[in-house]
Design an enzyme around this catalytic site. Structure first.
Site, mmCIF file in Angstrom:
data_model
loop_
_atom_site.group_PDB
_atom_site.id
_atom_site.type_symbol
_atom_site.label_atom_id
_atom_site.label_comp_id
_atom_site.label_asym_id
_atom_site.label_seq_id
_atom_site.Cartn_x
_atom_site.Cartn_y
_atom_site.Cartn_z
ATOM 1 C CG ASP A 1 -0.642 -0.446 2.474
ATOM 2 O OD1 ASP A 1 1.116 -0.317 3.094
ATOM 3 O OD2 ASP A 1 -1.320 -0.212 3.642
ATOM 4 N NE ARG B 1 -8.098 -2.314 7.226
ATOM 5 C CZ ARG B 1 -6.757 -2.865 8.068
ATOM 6 N NH1 ARG B 1 -5.866 -1.839 6.536
ATOM 7 N NH2 ARG B 1 -5.724 -2.651 8.486
#
Ligand code: 5GP
Length: 174
Positions: free
Chosen positions: A99, A164
């Site tokens: 990420d 998320r």
């Protein structure tokens, strides 16, 4: 969702376009090769899902989960593996899907660990890159967006396990 002040940084359309470009670049570089994507849980799970579906090369996917203990926000401290990969990567082209690369400590740790399994190559594909925060000199081969500052959430990235599943990426405002 919790009311934390945040502003949009990358829209889902912008992210989608960029993820496709990254997948195209990886597809070009690894055409005809045996490719394994290794995503770092949990933050990279949505990025992996999109990237994998845009890839034009055959590939398998696997996951690793790392935990860091120690000095917390400033430095990740000691890293341990809480979920190991299950694929035999010997002789294969590995693409780590991450990420964010921040200090670089996590990526360096993972890359060195994977090297011991004798893959043909290891590349790093990160959605976001905080280059100016590096403590270890490590470069990602594929970078979605360079990020100068701020703490970001959404598109797999959390703050205290929240946010998320937001489709866009937001920066938390002070
Ligand atoms: P590094 O070892 O490179 O310092 O740590 C990278 C990890 O820190 C990322 O995988 C991510 O989990 C976390 N991280 C760094 N910056 C951010 C951020 O802005 N937002 C979120 N949600 N996580 C971050």
């Amino acid at each position: 969702m919790e009311t934390l002040k945040k502003k949009i940084l990358y829209s889902k359309e912008t992210i989608d376009r960029r993820v496709k470009e990254l997948a195209d670049a990886i597809s070009r570089d690894l055409e005809g090769k045996e490719v394994v994507l290794i995503a770092v849980l949990k933050g990279a799970f949505i990025f992996l899902a999109d990237l994998a579906r845009y890839l034009k090369v055959q590939h398998s996917v696997d996951f690793v989960r790392l935990a860091s203990y120690g000095s917390g926000l400033v430095s990740p401290g000691k890293i341990t593996v809480t979920k190991e990969i299950e694929t035999d990567i010997e002789g294969k082209e590995v693409v780590i899907v991450e990420d964010i690369v921040d200090t670089g400590i996590t990526m360096e740790f993972l890359r060195e660990r994977l090297k011991k399994r004798a893959p043909a190559s290891i590349r790093i594909c990160t959605l976001l890159d905080k280059k100016h925060r590096r403590e270890i000199a490590i470069d990602a081969d594929y970078v979605g967006f360079d990020l100068d500052e701020g703490f970001v959430v959404g598109y797999g990235l959390d703050f205290d396990e929240k946010f998320r599943c937001l489709p866009d990426i937001y920066v938390i405002e002070e």
